[in-house]
Every structure is written in structure tokens, then in C-alpha cells.
Write an enzyme that holds these catalytic residues in place. Sequence first.
Site, mmCIF file in Angstrom:
data_model
loop_
_atom_site.group_PDB
_atom_site.id
_atom_site.type_symbol
_atom_site.label_atom_id
_atom_site.label_comp_id
_atom_site.label_asym_id
_atom_site.label_seq_id
_atom_site.Cartn_x
_atom_site.Cartn_y
_atom_site.Cartn_z
ATOM 1 N N LYS A 13 0.828 -1.211 0.000
ATOM 2 C CA LYS A 13 0.000 0.000 0.000
ATOM 3 C C LYS A 13 0.868 1.269 0.000
ATOM 4 C CE LYS A 13 -2.073 -1.256 3.849
ATOM 5 N NZ LYS A 13 -1.368 -2.532 4.077
ATOM 6 N N ARG A 88 -9.521 0.294 9.232
ATOM 7 C CA ARG A 88 -9.053 -1.063 9.515
ATOM 8 C C ARG A 88 -10.060 -1.843 10.356
ATOM 9 N NH1 ARG A 88 -3.054 0.281 9.033
ATOM 10 N NH2 ARG A 88 -1.916 -1.637 9.345
ATOM 11 N N ARG A 127 11.708 -5.027 4.762
ATOM 12 C CA ARG A 127 11.355 -3.629 4.472
ATOM 13 C C ARG A 127 12.346 -2.677 5.143
ATOM 14 N NH1 ARG A 127 5.307 -1.718 5.265
ATOM 15 N NH2 ARG A 127 5.559 -2.553 7.367
ATOM 16 N N ARG A 171 0.233 -8.903 13.792
ATOM 17 C CA ARG A 171 -0.361 -7.921 12.862
ATOM 18 C C ARG A 171 -1.239 -8.619 11.817
ATOM 19 N NH1 ARG A 171 4.806 -5.163 10.894
ATOM 20 N NH2 ARG A 171 3.419 -3.929 9.571
HETATM 21 P P1 ADP Z 1 2.200 -1.879 3.215
HETATM 22 O O1 ADP Z 1 2.211 -0.380 3.158
HETATM 23 O O2 ADP Z 1 0.981 -2.479 2.529
HETATM 24 O O3 ADP Z 1 2.395 -2.438 4.590
HETATM 25 P P2 ADP Z 1 4.741 -1.628 1.780
HETATM 26 O O4 ADP Z 1 4.373 -0.804 0.587
HETATM 27 O O5 ADP Z 1 5.503 -0.966 2.856
HETATM 28 O O6 ADP Z 1 3.434 -2.399 2.366
HETATM 29 O O7 ADP Z 1 5.549 -2.902 1.223
HETATM 30 C C1 ADP Z 1 6.088 -3.873 2.132
HETATM 31 C C2 ADP Z 1 7.466 -4.299 1.617
HETATM 32 O O8 ADP Z 1 7.317 -5.052 0.406
HETATM 33 C C3 ADP Z 1 8.401 -3.133 1.293
HETATM 34 O O9 ADP Z 1 9.713 -3.476 1.669
HETATM 35 C C4 ADP Z 1 8.281 -2.980 -0.233
HETATM 36 O O10 ADP Z 1 9.490 -2.496 -0.832
HETATM 37 C C5 ADP Z 1 8.002 -4.408 -0.678
HETATM 38 N N1 ADP Z 1 7.074 -4.487 -1.817
HETATM 39 C C6 ADP Z 1 6.004 -3.690 -2.051
HETATM 40 N N2 ADP Z 1 5.369 -4.068 -3.176
HETATM 41 C C7 ADP Z 1 6.043 -5.163 -3.639
HETATM 42 C C8 ADP Z 1 5.885 -6.018 -4.792
HETATM 43 N N3 ADP Z 1 4.878 -5.826 -5.639
HETATM 44 N N4 ADP Z 1 6.767 -7.032 -4.939
HETATM 45 C C9 ADP Z 1 7.781 -7.222 -4.048
HETATM 46 N N5 ADP Z 1 7.986 -6.440 -2.966
HETATM 47 C C10 ADP Z 1 7.130 -5.427 -2.764
HETATM 48 P P1 AMP Z 2 1.001 0.564 9.110
HETATM 49 O O1 AMP Z 2 2.072 1.585 8.925
HETATM 50 O O2 AMP Z 2 -0.215 0.835 8.284
HETATM 51 O O3 AMP Z 2 1.524 -0.848 8.912
HETATM 52 O O4 AMP Z 2 0.519 0.662 10.625
HETATM 53 C C1 AMP Z 2 1.434 0.440 11.685
HETATM 54 C C2 AMP Z 2 0.680 0.275 12.997
HETATM 55 O O5 AMP Z 2 -0.025 1.488 13.320
HETATM 56 C C3 AMP Z 2 -0.386 -0.817 13.017
HETATM 57 O O6 AMP Z 2 0.142 -2.113 13.299
HETATM 58 C C4 AMP Z 2 -1.306 -0.318 14.138
HETATM 59 O O7 AMP Z 2 -0.738 -0.552 15.420
HETATM 60 C C5 AMP Z 2 -1.292 1.201 13.906
HETATM 61 N N1 AMP Z 2 -2.343 1.613 12.954
HETATM 62 C C6 AMP Z 2 -2.173 2.158 11.715
HETATM 63 N N2 AMP Z 2 -3.353 2.424 11.151
HETATM 64 C C7 AMP Z 2 -4.305 2.034 12.038
HETATM 65 C C8 AMP Z 2 -5.725 2.026 12.029
HETATM 66 N N3 AMP Z 2 -6.441 2.461 10.973
HETATM 67 N N4 AMP Z 2 -6.376 1.547 13.134
HETATM 68 C C9 AMP Z 2 -5.691 1.109 14.199
HETATM 69 N N5 AMP Z 2 -4.354 1.058 14.274
HETATM 70 C C10 AMP Z 2 -3.656 1.518 13.206
#
Ligand code: ADP
Ligand code: AMP
Length: 216
Positions: A13, A88, A127, A171
Site C-alpha cells: 500500500k 481497519r 522492508r 499484525r
Molecule cells: P504496506 O504499506 O501495505 O504495509 P509496503 O508498501 O511498505 O506495504 O511494502 C512492504 C514491503 O514489500 C516493502 O519493503 C516494499 O518495498 C516491498 N514491496 C512492495 N510491493 C512489492 C511487490 N509488488 N513485490 C515485491 N515487494 C514489494
Molecule cells: P502501518 O504503517 O499501516 O503498517 O501501521 C502500523 C501500525 O499502526 C499498526 O500495526 C497499528 O498498530 C497502527 N495503525 C495504523 N493504522 C491504524 C488504524 N487504521 N487503526 C488502528 N491502528 C492503526
Amino acid sequence: MNVIFMGPPGAGKGTQAEKIVSEFQIPHISTGDAFRAAMSQGTPMGIEAKGYVDKGLLVPDEITNGIVRERLAQPDCDKGFLLDGFPRTVAQADALSEIVDSLGKKIEVVINLAVDRSYLLARLTGRRICKSCGSTYHVIFNPPQQEGVCDKCSGELYQRSDDTEEKVGTRLDEYINKTAPLLDYYQKRELLREVNGEQDIHAVTEQISSLLRGLA
Ligand code: ADP
Ligand code: AMP
């Protein structure tokens, strides 16, 4: 364009949001980023949120809804916004619906980045994030040109404290129990569109961007 990105932790995302907000020139609203900023500043809300974030648990709805309520009322959201990581829970989705109604706006599309659970541990533990500009990398799937250094601003890369194997399990359980029911919630409202998030980063961006161009 008022858009929500959904998907499990590690679905991509944040990575896709960086690209989409730059193309569509709309603000990127990430509740996770908001909590990390408040935690690093040590604000009262940050201290309270830390107790949940550090355990991999969702922060209570009242705190999270308050952040979004305030943020969506800012004038830069008038041209649209991209919500990443919110809502969420069903209670957050209901609150969002009330917030956008009160602002005379509406959610136009909810994009679900569909990624099988088997991909997520490797994505999350590999990541890395830039301390200065927040750009996201991956040690294997999206490495920076120089290890530990951001390509865009030369900032230092760090690993989130909740991106450990132990926290990832909690998570993902939180996602399955509390967030996955929202797919049905938005499907029933005919807002849900699915994108295969298992493709490479560029292919996913292409698909999202053409979907959004079709709606613009
Ligand atoms: P989210 O915001 O949904 O938690 P991230 O965008 O931070 O996820 O992505 C999680 C990890 O996976 C990051 O290290 C990112 O570089 C990697 N990543 C994101 N999209 C892809 C993809 N399509 N293929 C492989 N790795 C990816
Ligand atoms: P994220 O960066 O989206 O992976 O979120 C990191 C952490 O922040 C999550 O594991 C939760 O502890 C908190 N968090 C982020 N967004 C929300 C949400 N919409 N509702 C509750 N907790 C959240």
C-alpha cells in the site's frame, strides 16, 4: 479522486501510494505514518499509540478516527486524497462514512491489493524506510542503489520495530480478524476493486493507475 488502499500489512500500500499520489497530485494519508510521527515526537497521543503499535495491535478506534477526521478537513484534501491503512475496522469504516458525509465528500473507490499471506513475512522483515523522506525499500525486492542509503534524498534507511517475525504474526491476525471483514463491507457498497499485488511493483502501479485514470 477520493481513494482507499486496502490489503494486509506488507501488501504494498505505502509503496504504491508514493507513486499514485505523485501522478494524481493528491495527499497521502497514512494512519501508520501519523502514529510513527507522533511516537517519535513523544506527543501524548504518540505515547498512548506506542503501547499498541509496539505489540502489533490496532490502536483504538477513537484515537485513529480523530486523526482522520482532522486530516480530511484540511483544504489540501479538497482535490482528493488517498487513505492508506485506514479504515481497519468496521467501526472505523462507519466513522469514515460519517466524516466524508459531513464534509460533503464521498469515497469513490476502494482498491484491495490482494497478496497471499505466504508473501508477507519476507516483504515485511526485508522492508527498510528512509528516516528523512519516508520512502520505502526492500533489501531484496526493491533495494536502494547503495545499501542503507535512500536513492532520493541520501537519508539513512531503518527497519521498523514492528517488522519482526514475532510482531508480523500478531499484525496479520489483527488484519484477518478485524480488517478483512471490510472487503465484504465495501463489496456490498459496490466500491471494491481488486488488484493483484503479487506482481512486481511496476506492474501493480500500472494496473492501479489505469484503473484510477478510468474513473477520473
Ligand atoms: P504496506 O504499506 O501495505 O504495509 P509496503 O508498501 O511498505 O506495504 O511494502 C512492504 C514491503 O514489500 C516493502 O519493503 C516494499 O518495498 C516491498 N514491496 C512492495 N510491493 C512489492 C511487490 N509488488 N513485490 C515485491 N515487494 C514489494
Ligand atoms: P502501518 O504503517 O499501516 O503498517 O501501521 C502500523 C501500525 O499502526 C499498526 O500495526 C497499528 O498498530 C497502527 N495503525 C495504523 N493504522 C491504524 C488504524 N487504521 N487503526 C488502528 N491502528 C492503526
